[in-house]
Design an enzyme around this catalytic site. Structure first.
Site, PDB file in Angstrom:
ATOM      1  N   GLY A  46       0.833  -1.196   0.000  1.00 46.53           N
ATOM      2  CA  GLY A  46       0.000   0.000   0.000  1.00 46.53           C
ATOM      3  C   GLY A  46       0.862   1.238   0.000  1.00 46.53           C
ATOM      4  O   GLY A  46       1.999   1.220   0.486  1.00 46.53           O
ATOM      5  N   GLN A  51       3.009   9.945   1.087  1.00 42.22           N
ATOM      6  CA  GLN A  51       4.282   9.213   1.205  1.00 42.22           C
ATOM      7  C   GLN A  51       5.233   9.503   0.041  1.00 42.22           C
ATOM      8  O   GLN A  51       6.425   9.217   0.130  1.00 42.22           O
ATOM      9  CB  GLN A  51       4.026   7.698   1.274  1.00 42.22           C
ATOM     10  CG  GLN A  51       3.378   7.255   2.578  1.00 42.22           C
ATOM     11  CD  GLN A  51       3.214   5.759   2.606  1.00 42.22           C
ATOM     12  OE1 GLN A  51       2.246   5.228   2.090  1.00 42.22           O
ATOM     13  NE2 GLN A  51       4.187   5.071   3.189  1.00 42.22           N
ATOM     14  N   CYS A  89       5.654  -0.162   7.241  1.00 42.35           N
ATOM     15  CA  CYS A  89       5.322   0.994   6.416  1.00 42.35           C
ATOM     16  C   CYS A  89       6.535   1.352   5.568  1.00 42.35           C
ATOM     17  O   CYS A  89       7.661   1.355   6.074  1.00 42.35           O
ATOM     18  CB  CYS A  89       4.937   2.151   7.334  1.00 42.35           C
ATOM     19  SG  CYS A  89       4.505   3.659   6.445  1.00 42.35           S
ATOM     20  N   LEU A  90       6.304   1.661   4.308  1.00 40.24           N
ATOM     21  CA  LEU A  90       7.406   2.017   3.404  1.00 40.24           C
ATOM     22  C   LEU A  90       8.114   3.295   3.874  1.00 40.24           C
ATOM     23  O   LEU A  90       9.270   3.514   3.531  1.00 40.24           O
ATOM     24  CB  LEU A  90       6.902   2.180   1.969  1.00 40.24           C
ATOM     25  CG  LEU A  90       6.401   0.889   1.297  1.00 40.24           C
ATOM     26  CD1 LEU A  90       5.855   1.188  -0.094  1.00 40.24           C
ATOM     27  CD2 LEU A  90       7.489  -0.170   1.222  1.00 40.24           C
ATOM     28  N   HIS A 131      -4.625   1.593   7.426  1.00 38.23           N
ATOM     29  CA  HIS A 131      -3.246   2.107   7.489  1.00 38.23           C
ATOM     30  C   HIS A 131      -3.042   3.227   6.460  1.00 38.23           C
ATOM     31  O   HIS A 131      -2.546   4.302   6.793  1.00 38.23           O
ATOM     32  CB  HIS A 131      -2.282   0.941   7.244  1.00 38.23           C
ATOM     33  CG  HIS A 131      -0.830   1.319   7.211  1.00 38.23           C
ATOM     34  ND1 HIS A 131       0.089   0.810   8.094  1.00 38.23           N
ATOM     35  CD2 HIS A 131      -0.145   2.154   6.391  1.00 38.23           C
ATOM     36  CE1 HIS A 131       1.279   1.339   7.828  1.00 38.23           C
ATOM     37  NE2 HIS A 131       1.166   2.144   6.786  1.00 38.23           N
ATOM     38  N   GLU A 132      -3.473   2.967   5.223  1.00 33.26           N
ATOM     39  CA  GLU A 132      -3.258   3.957   4.151  1.00 33.26           C
ATOM     40  C   GLU A 132      -4.125   5.194   4.343  1.00 33.26           C
ATOM     41  O   GLU A 132      -3.680   6.312   4.090  1.00 33.26           O
ATOM     42  CB  GLU A 132      -3.507   3.328   2.778  1.00 33.26           C
ATOM     43  CG  GLU A 132      -2.561   2.187   2.405  1.00 33.26           C
ATOM     44  CD  GLU A 132      -1.089   2.483   2.645  1.00 33.26           C
ATOM     45  OE1 GLU A 132      -0.675   3.656   2.533  1.00 33.26           O
ATOM     46  OE2 GLU A 132      -0.349   1.551   2.974  1.00 33.26           O
ATOM     47  N   HIS A 135      -2.678   7.700   6.618  1.00 26.91           N
ATOM     48  CA  HIS A 135      -1.652   8.563   6.014  1.00 26.91           C
ATOM     49  C   HIS A 135      -2.265   9.848   5.451  1.00 26.91           C
ATOM     50  O   HIS A 135      -1.612  10.890   5.430  1.00 26.91           O
ATOM     51  CB  HIS A 135      -0.941   7.835   4.864  1.00 26.91           C
ATOM     52  CG  HIS A 135       0.180   6.936   5.302  1.00 26.91           C
ATOM     53  ND1 HIS A 135       1.263   7.388   6.000  1.00 26.91           N
ATOM     54  CD2 HIS A 135       0.395   5.611   5.112  1.00 26.91           C
ATOM     55  CE1 HIS A 135       2.103   6.378   6.229  1.00 26.91           C
ATOM     56  NE2 HIS A 135       1.600   5.288   5.708  1.00 26.91           N
TER      57      HIS A 135
END
Ligand code: ZN
Length: 159
Positions: A46, A51, A89-90, A131-132, A135
């Site tokens: 994701g 991000q 998380c990226l 989660h996304e 953000h």
């Protein structure tokens, strides 16, 4: 298409609220494609626009069932029951932690043409959606982390 630079925890853009998409133009579609390519190149499941430094309410997710593009997504309903599981998380590379999330969520979003659609996400997909979407409001999973399991996962070779 191009792979974009992923912002890391500590960068201001990850803490800002993203703005709704109003223009469903070629530029926005290009961004969706670049975001998907960036997510796949980083081996993530994701990615949210903040991000990659863009404060728009756009998310791409692929938990193994194909690419899902969400524009201006909102959770309209969530299960009363919650589960605790591991997230990464990226923007927080090399770390893992447990977070409590609803077992399912109902989501209303728009596609790349601005058409509204609704769906129910369950299990890991629901977790990825939550989660996304966090953000988009400047929230990173570490804010909600119950336990940092990085060391534990390293021992298992999963980080
Ligand atoms: Zn993330």
């Amino acid at each position: 298409m191009a792979v974009m630079k992923i912002c890391r925890l500590g960068e201001d853009v990850l803490r800002k609220k993203a703005h709704p998409v109003k223009l469903f133009d070629r530029r926005m579609v290009g961004l969706l494609k670049d975001m998907a390519e960036t997510m796949y190149a980083a081996d993530g499941c994701g990615l949210a626009a903040p991000q990659v430094g863009i404060l728009r309410r756009i998310v791409v997710i692929d938990v193994g069932d194909g690419l899902v593009e969400l524009i201006n997504p909102e959770i309209t309903e969530r299960s009363a029951t919650m589960s605790i599981d591991v997230e990464g998380c990226l923007s927080v590379p090399g770390r893992r932690g447990t977070v409590e999330r609803p077992d399912w969520v109902k989501v209303r979003a728009m596609d790349r043409k601005g058409r509204e659609f609704e769906f129910v996400a369950e299990g890991f997909f629901a977790r990825a959606v939550c989660h996304e979407l966090d953000h988009l409001d400047g929230v990173v999973y570490v804010d909600k982390m119950i336990e940092d399991v990085t060391e534990e996962m390293k021992k298992k070779g999963e980080v």
